[in-house]
Design a protein around this motif. Structure first.
Motif, PDB file in Angstrom:
ATOM      1  N   LEU B 127       0.631  -1.584  -0.319  1.00  0.00           N
ATOM      2  CA  LEU B 127       0.151  -0.012  -0.092  1.00  0.00           C
ATOM      3  C   LEU B 127       0.414   1.485  -0.081  1.00  0.00           C
ATOM      4  O   LEU B 127       0.018   2.589  -0.276  1.00  0.00           O
ATOM      5  CB  LEU B 127      -1.012   0.282   1.207  1.00  0.00           C
ATOM      6  CG  LEU B 127      -2.211  -0.358   0.752  1.00  0.00           C
ATOM      7  CD1 LEU B 127      -3.251  -0.772   1.951  1.00  0.00           C
ATOM      8  CD2 LEU B 127      -3.282   0.184  -0.351  1.00  0.00           C
ATOM      9  N   ASP B 217     -11.807   0.648   4.989  1.00  0.00           N
ATOM     10  CA  ASP B 217     -10.701   0.496   5.628  1.00  0.00           C
ATOM     11  C   ASP B 217      -9.055   1.223   5.283  1.00  0.00           C
ATOM     12  O   ASP B 217      -8.619   1.497   6.451  1.00  0.00           O
ATOM     13  CB  ASP B 217     -10.857  -0.543   6.128  1.00  0.00           C
ATOM     14  CG  ASP B 217     -10.094  -1.793   7.354  1.00  0.00           C
ATOM     15  OD1 ASP B 217      -9.631  -1.099   8.173  1.00  0.00           O
ATOM     16  OD2 ASP B 217      -9.113  -2.340   6.732  1.00  0.00           O
ATOM     17  N   VAL B 219      -6.714   3.488   4.932  1.00  0.00           N
ATOM     18  CA  VAL B 219      -5.659   4.878   6.083  1.00  0.00           C
ATOM     19  C   VAL B 219      -4.570   5.303   4.842  1.00  0.00           C
ATOM     20  O   VAL B 219      -4.293   6.735   4.798  1.00  0.00           O
ATOM     21  CB  VAL B 219      -5.888   4.422   6.503  1.00  0.00           C
ATOM     22  CG1 VAL B 219      -4.700   3.688   7.371  1.00  0.00           C
ATOM     23  CG2 VAL B 219      -5.105   6.184   7.897  1.00  0.00           C
ATOM     24  N   VAL B 220      -3.398   4.530   4.105  1.00  0.00           N
ATOM     25  CA  VAL B 220      -2.798   5.080   4.085  1.00  0.00           C
ATOM     26  C   VAL B 220      -2.917   5.485   2.092  1.00  0.00           C
ATOM     27  O   VAL B 220      -2.198   6.966   3.216  1.00  0.00           O
ATOM     28  CB  VAL B 220      -1.763   3.507   3.630  1.00  0.00           C
ATOM     29  CG1 VAL B 220      -0.169   3.709   3.218  1.00  0.00           C
ATOM     30  CG2 VAL B 220      -1.119   3.168   4.449  1.00  0.00           C
ATOM     31  N   PHE B 223      -4.454   8.723   3.331  1.00  0.00           N
ATOM     32  CA  PHE B 223      -3.158   9.610   4.562  1.00  0.00           C
ATOM     33  C   PHE B 223      -2.311  10.199   3.038  1.00  0.00           C
ATOM     34  O   PHE B 223      -1.682  11.714   4.263  1.00  0.00           O
ATOM     35  CB  PHE B 223      -1.953   8.543   5.253  1.00  0.00           C
ATOM     36  CG  PHE B 223      -1.412   8.833   6.109  1.00  0.00           C
ATOM     37  CD1 PHE B 223      -1.621   9.837   7.370  1.00  0.00           C
ATOM     38  CD2 PHE B 223       0.320   8.753   5.818  1.00  0.00           C
ATOM     39  CE1 PHE B 223      -0.551  10.159   8.311  1.00  0.00           C
ATOM     40  CE2 PHE B 223       0.962   9.478   7.074  1.00  0.00           C
ATOM     41  CZ  PHE B 223       0.793  10.258   8.296  1.00  0.00           C
ATOM     42  N   PHE B 224      -1.574  10.283   2.637  1.00  0.00           N
ATOM     43  CA  PHE B 224      -0.758  10.718   1.606  1.00  0.00           C
ATOM     44  C   PHE B 224      -2.258  11.796   0.371  1.00  0.00           C
ATOM     45  O   PHE B 224      -1.637  12.669  -0.136  1.00  0.00           O
ATOM     46  CB  PHE B 224      -0.090   9.582   0.515  1.00  0.00           C
ATOM     47  CG  PHE B 224       0.767   9.293   0.727  1.00  0.00           C
ATOM     48  CD1 PHE B 224       2.565  10.079   0.992  1.00  0.00           C
ATOM     49  CD2 PHE B 224       1.003   8.177   2.105  1.00  0.00           C
ATOM     50  CE1 PHE B 224       3.383   9.496   1.373  1.00  0.00           C
ATOM     51  CE2 PHE B 224       1.578   8.053   2.770  1.00  0.00           C
ATOM     52  CZ  PHE B 224       3.187   8.205   2.531  1.00  0.00           C
ATOM     53  N   PRO B 234     -11.332   6.383   9.234  1.00  0.00           N
ATOM     54  CA  PRO B 234      -9.621   5.647   9.532  1.00  0.00           C
ATOM     55  C   PRO B 234      -8.824   6.805   9.387  1.00  0.00           C
ATOM     56  O   PRO B 234      -7.730   6.275  11.085  1.00  0.00           O
ATOM     57  CB  PRO B 234      -9.708   4.652   8.647  1.00  0.00           C
ATOM     58  CG  PRO B 234     -10.978   4.265   7.577  1.00  0.00           C
ATOM     59  CD  PRO B 234     -11.440   5.266   7.457  1.00  0.00           C
ATOM     60  N   ARG B 235      -8.700   7.779   8.943  1.00  0.00           N
ATOM     61  CA  ARG B 235      -7.612   8.538   8.841  1.00  0.00           C
ATOM     62  C   ARG B 235      -7.707   9.852  10.323  1.00  0.00           C
ATOM     63  O   ARG B 235      -6.788   9.999  11.354  1.00  0.00           O
ATOM     64  CB  ARG B 235      -7.636   9.437   7.981  1.00  0.00           C
ATOM     65  CG  ARG B 235      -7.031  10.923   7.802  1.00  0.00           C
ATOM     66  CD  ARG B 235      -5.350  10.264   7.456  1.00  0.00           C
ATOM     67  NE  ARG B 235      -4.600  11.494   7.458  1.00  0.00           N
ATOM     68  CZ  ARG B 235      -3.931  11.654   8.833  1.00  0.00           C
ATOM     69  NH1 ARG B 235      -4.146  11.591   9.748  1.00  0.00           N
ATOM     70  NH2 ARG B 235      -3.318  13.291   9.108  1.00  0.00           N
ATOM     71  N   MET B 237      -9.286   8.019  13.081  1.00  0.00           N
ATOM     72  CA  MET B 237      -8.176   6.809  13.806  1.00  0.00           C
ATOM     73  C   MET B 237      -7.502   6.994  14.410  1.00  0.00           C
ATOM     74  O   MET B 237      -7.006   7.219  15.699  1.00  0.00           O
ATOM     75  CB  MET B 237      -9.198   5.539  13.556  1.00  0.00           C
ATOM     76  CG  MET B 237     -10.631   5.067  14.170  1.00  0.00           C
ATOM     77  SD  MET B 237     -11.168   3.436  13.438  1.00  0.00           S
ATOM     78  CE  MET B 237     -10.327   2.689  15.491  1.00  0.00           C
ATOM     79  N   TRP B 238      -6.367   7.521  12.639  1.00  0.00           N
ATOM     80  CA  TRP B 238      -5.042   6.947  12.922  1.00  0.00           C
ATOM     81  C   TRP B 238      -4.470   8.457  13.603  1.00  0.00           C
ATOM     82  O   TRP B 238      -3.525   8.072  14.773  1.00  0.00           O
ATOM     83  CB  TRP B 238      -5.063   7.203  11.276  1.00  0.00           C
ATOM     84  CG  TRP B 238      -3.279   7.403  11.454  1.00  0.00           C
ATOM     85  CD1 TRP B 238      -2.871   8.622  11.221  1.00  0.00           C
ATOM     86  CD2 TRP B 238      -2.515   6.307  11.086  1.00  0.00           C
ATOM     87  NE1 TRP B 238      -1.167   8.519  11.165  1.00  0.00           N
ATOM     88  CE2 TRP B 238      -1.008   7.183  11.183  1.00  0.00           C
ATOM     89  CE3 TRP B 238      -2.410   4.860  10.738  1.00  0.00           C
ATOM     90  CZ2 TRP B 238      -0.265   6.542  10.674  1.00  0.00           C
ATOM     91  CZ3 TRP B 238      -1.145   4.024  10.550  1.00  0.00           C
ATOM     92  CH2 TRP B 238       0.007   5.085  10.582  1.00  0.00           C
TER      93      TRP B 238
END
Lengths: 420, 283
Positions: B127, B217, B219-220, B223-224, B234-235, B237-238
């Motif tokens: 990912l 689900d 997030v990676v 994230f970017f 999820p972001r 939650m992260w």
């Protein structure tokens, strides 16, 4: 049949076209129809996925910063033999380039790019650029060396020449802890900068450990699921499928809750009296945490292929072996276990492929010692902004994964992958 | 797994040891997920069971963390984002994926395994690499930090699941059914909607659910690729796990587990329906 053969004339369809031609046309048509169905997704994946990745891989060799922002210096250094200091013309080009880059506010990017290669270059470039802007006339050589004596050192120029190459392999060298010295030979990085070989080894080691633990844990329960009556095994299967379907982030969070030093497991151990209040075990924010959490998260990927292979093994084989005099252990190892090898291979490869590229879990529960290669790629993407190095590390990781993927495809066949 | 009467004491002991091992592994799989459910009702801001909770004191339990979610605009906004992105990504992935699977299942398709390999690759490529690639490329064409960019990225990540599940439904698909339909005078369109679709639908829906879960689900890439405006659950939650860790996260996690159970039930029911329709009997 006999008539057609004797007359030598081809069989015709109702429309008067030879049957062979008609058949070929029909096959051709249905082939184009099949291609037409696949094409939209293929193009979609190509544009949204494959091209972006190719673009990133290109960045691992692409190196435009210096040729773009201090072009004259780079050009002048082409003529430099690398043995003594460059000539006055090169110094003049440098002074003018720095001045222009400072006015164009691109000097920061030049400085950062050089700093990735050799520490201390950032301050040298920004300081020299500030002072060089005040230089009105030559001779530039003495003036520059007066600004900073490092301009009188061959190594500085060698670094600029190296980083000035339009396409470069330095990122790949850096990925394996190596670099060019000022004579153009490949040498090891200084001790403190040697990290990536260790990180690659650690990534492989964690992945291997997770794969082996998964196999050891999955084998007994896959066997149980495959041998129990369907009704019971379907119920137990829920215990495998629920974690499989549950959000990765949720499962990582639960491990933080369980493993942290004020977490459920430590509390339980203190309460039972196995450990003292001060002796709480450190199970998270290190490699142990990464391995435990990754094992639980990837376990279903091992159980499912094992289960589907074990399901096809005839239980009478074991009984036959036992009735021929083998004890249960021997019967299991000689008759049952060899038949499960395809499942073992498929599950292990899948778990290994998935764990090599793991990012989220190590980032959240890995601490310092549990970080894997993906985390360093993310670090160079987001924080250090050394995108070339990130791309080179990514290319190496991707290459490894693709080899394993190819192997998986050969051994298992990608269309035999089972989901749930 | 009942033991036959002739086994000796050693085998008998081993059998029970084996069952204990299996039970432990199942516990290892499922316990972490179950543990967070009671903890999310903790009245105290701790991540562990308090003394009062152990004695089942009703005062030790509260729904304050759930109220927290409902009253927090950021969580609600993320939930909305997650749903929007997942729904559109799923629609794209399911449409394109089903069509491609139909094409791939035809025996005349050239370069079948090579194309399959390319179409499945979003599931295999780590990912972080997908995310990095998409970050550069989407920034270049102005899709970074937009909903469209995020939806396209998630659709690409979801398509392999649709392709795999629909292809699996089509394995053993009797091609003579379409010929029979054509022979009875149906046009290709009618054949598609009346004959092929009903057979493919279960695979399509379970593929769609997989694609939905994948996006929900993920997030990676978020994230970017996502800006603050596009933050998904999820972001969020992260950020919660990294920055201020509060039991609100556990409440969100519990809700997500419940959602998972619902989706799983749907898939299971569909699988049974599919097997019934195709006449596969469980033995």
């Amino acid at each position: 049949m006999a008539m057609a053969e004797t007359s030598g004339a081809p069989i015709l369809t109702v429309d008067g076209v030879p049957l062979k031609t008609q058949l070929r046309r029909a096959t051709q048509r249905s082939r184009w129809r099949a291609i037409g169905l696949v094409a939209p997704l293929f193009l979609f994946v190509l544009v949204t996925f494959i091209v972006p990745i190719g673009d990133m891989l290109f960045r691992s060799v692409d190196n435009p910063t210096l040729t773009q922002f201090i072009p004259n210096t780079v050009k002048a250094l082409d003529r430099w033999n690398g043995r003594q200091l460059p000539d006055e013309l090169t110094f003049e080009a440098l002074a003018k380039d720095l001045k222009l880059a400072r006015m164009g506010q691109t000097i920061g990017r030049v400085a950062s790019r050089l700093n990735f290669e050799s520490g201390g270059m950032r301050s040298l470039i920004t300081r020299s650029a500030r002072k060089a802007s005040k230089l009105r006339h030559g001779p530039y050589k003495e003036a520059m060396i007066k600004i900073d004596k490092r301009w009188g050192q061959r190594e500085t120029w060698a670094t600029i020449k190296l980083v000035g190459q339009r396409y470069t392999v330095v990122h790949y060298l850096a990925s394996v802890d190596r670099k060019f010295n000022s004579d153009g030979d490949i040498i090891m990085q200084p001790e403190v900068r040697q990290i990536y070989v260790q990180i690659f080894n650690r990534t492989l080691w964690i992945s291997l450990l997770v794969t082996v633990i998964c196999l050891v844990l999955a084998y007994p329960i896959a066997y149980l699921l495959a041998t129990l009556p369907m009704k019971t095994s379907n119920l137990l299967m829920i215990l495998v499928l629920l974690p499989f379907w549950t959000s990765l982030l949720v499962r990582t969070t639960t491990w933080i809750v369980l493993l942290q030093s004020n977490g459920v497991i430590n509390d339980l151990l203190v309460w039972i009296g196995i450990i003292s209040e001060e002796g709480r075990i450190r199970m998270i924010y290190n490699m142990t945490g990464t391995v435990i959490a990754m094992t639980q998260i990837l376990l279903p990927f091992m159980v499912l292929p094992l289960y589907s292979v074990m399901k096809t093994i005839n239980p009478y084989h074991m009984r036959a072996a036992q009735s021929l005099g083998a004890n249960p252990t021997r019967a299991f190892w000689k008759v049952y276990a060899p038949q499960t090898i395809p499942g073992v291979g498929a599950g292990s490869l899948l778990v290994f492929i998935l764990s090599v590229g793991y990012y989220i879990t190590p980032a959240l529960v890995g601490g310092a010692s549990g970080q894997m290669i993906s985390n360093f790629i993310a670090y160079h993407m987001k924080s250090s902004l050394n995108w070339g190095l990130a791309a080179a590390l990514g290319t190496i990781l991707l290459g490894g994964v693709l080899i394993l993927y190819w192997l998986y495809n050969r051994l298992v066949g990608i269309d035999n992958m089972k989901l749930g | 797994m009942a033991l036959p009467p002739y086994v000796g004491p050693f085998d008998r002991t081993w059998h029970y040891v084996y069952l204990v091992i299996c039970a432990s592994v199942f516990t290892f799989l499922i316990a972490p997920i179950l543990v967070i459910v009671p903890l999310s009702f903790n009245a105290e801001p701790y991540f562990t069971f308090t003394q009062k909770m152990m004695s089942l004191d009703p005062d030790a339990f509260s729904t304050r963390w759930y109220e927290d979610i409902v009253n927090n605009r950021q969580w609600l906004h993320s939930a909305k984002n997650s749903i929007i992105v997942a729904v559109f990504a799923t629609l794209i992935a399911t449409t394109l994926g089903t069509l491609a699977a139909l094409g791939l299942s035809k025996p005349v398709m050239p370069y079948r395994s090579l194309i399959m390999g390319v179409l499945i690759s979003p599931m295999i490529v780590p990912l972080i690499i997908s995310a990095a690639g998409m970050f550069f490329f989407y920034s270049k064409i102005g899709l970074a930090q937009t909903y469209v960019g995020l939806i396209l990225a998630h659709a690409a990540l979801g398509t392999p699941f649709v392709v795999i599940t629909v292809t699996a439904t089509l394995i053993g698909f009797d091609q003579s059914l379409t010929r029979a339909s054509a022979g009875l005078g149906a046009s290709p369109t009618t054949t598609f909607f009346k004959v092929i679709m009903p057979l493919v639908t279960p695979g399509m829906i379970s593929g769609a659910l997989f694609a939905f879960i994948t996006s929900f689900d993920e997030v990676v890439v978020v994230f970017f690729l996502a800006g603050f405006e596009q933050r998904t659950i999820p972001r969020q939650m992260w950020a919660g796990i990294r920055e201020q860790i509060s039991p609100t996260i556990l409440a969100v996690a519990t809700l997500m587990v419940i959602m998972t159970i619902c989706l799983m039930t749907v898939v299971e029911l569909l699988r049974r329906r599919n097997e019934r329709l195709r006449g596969i009997r469980q033995t």
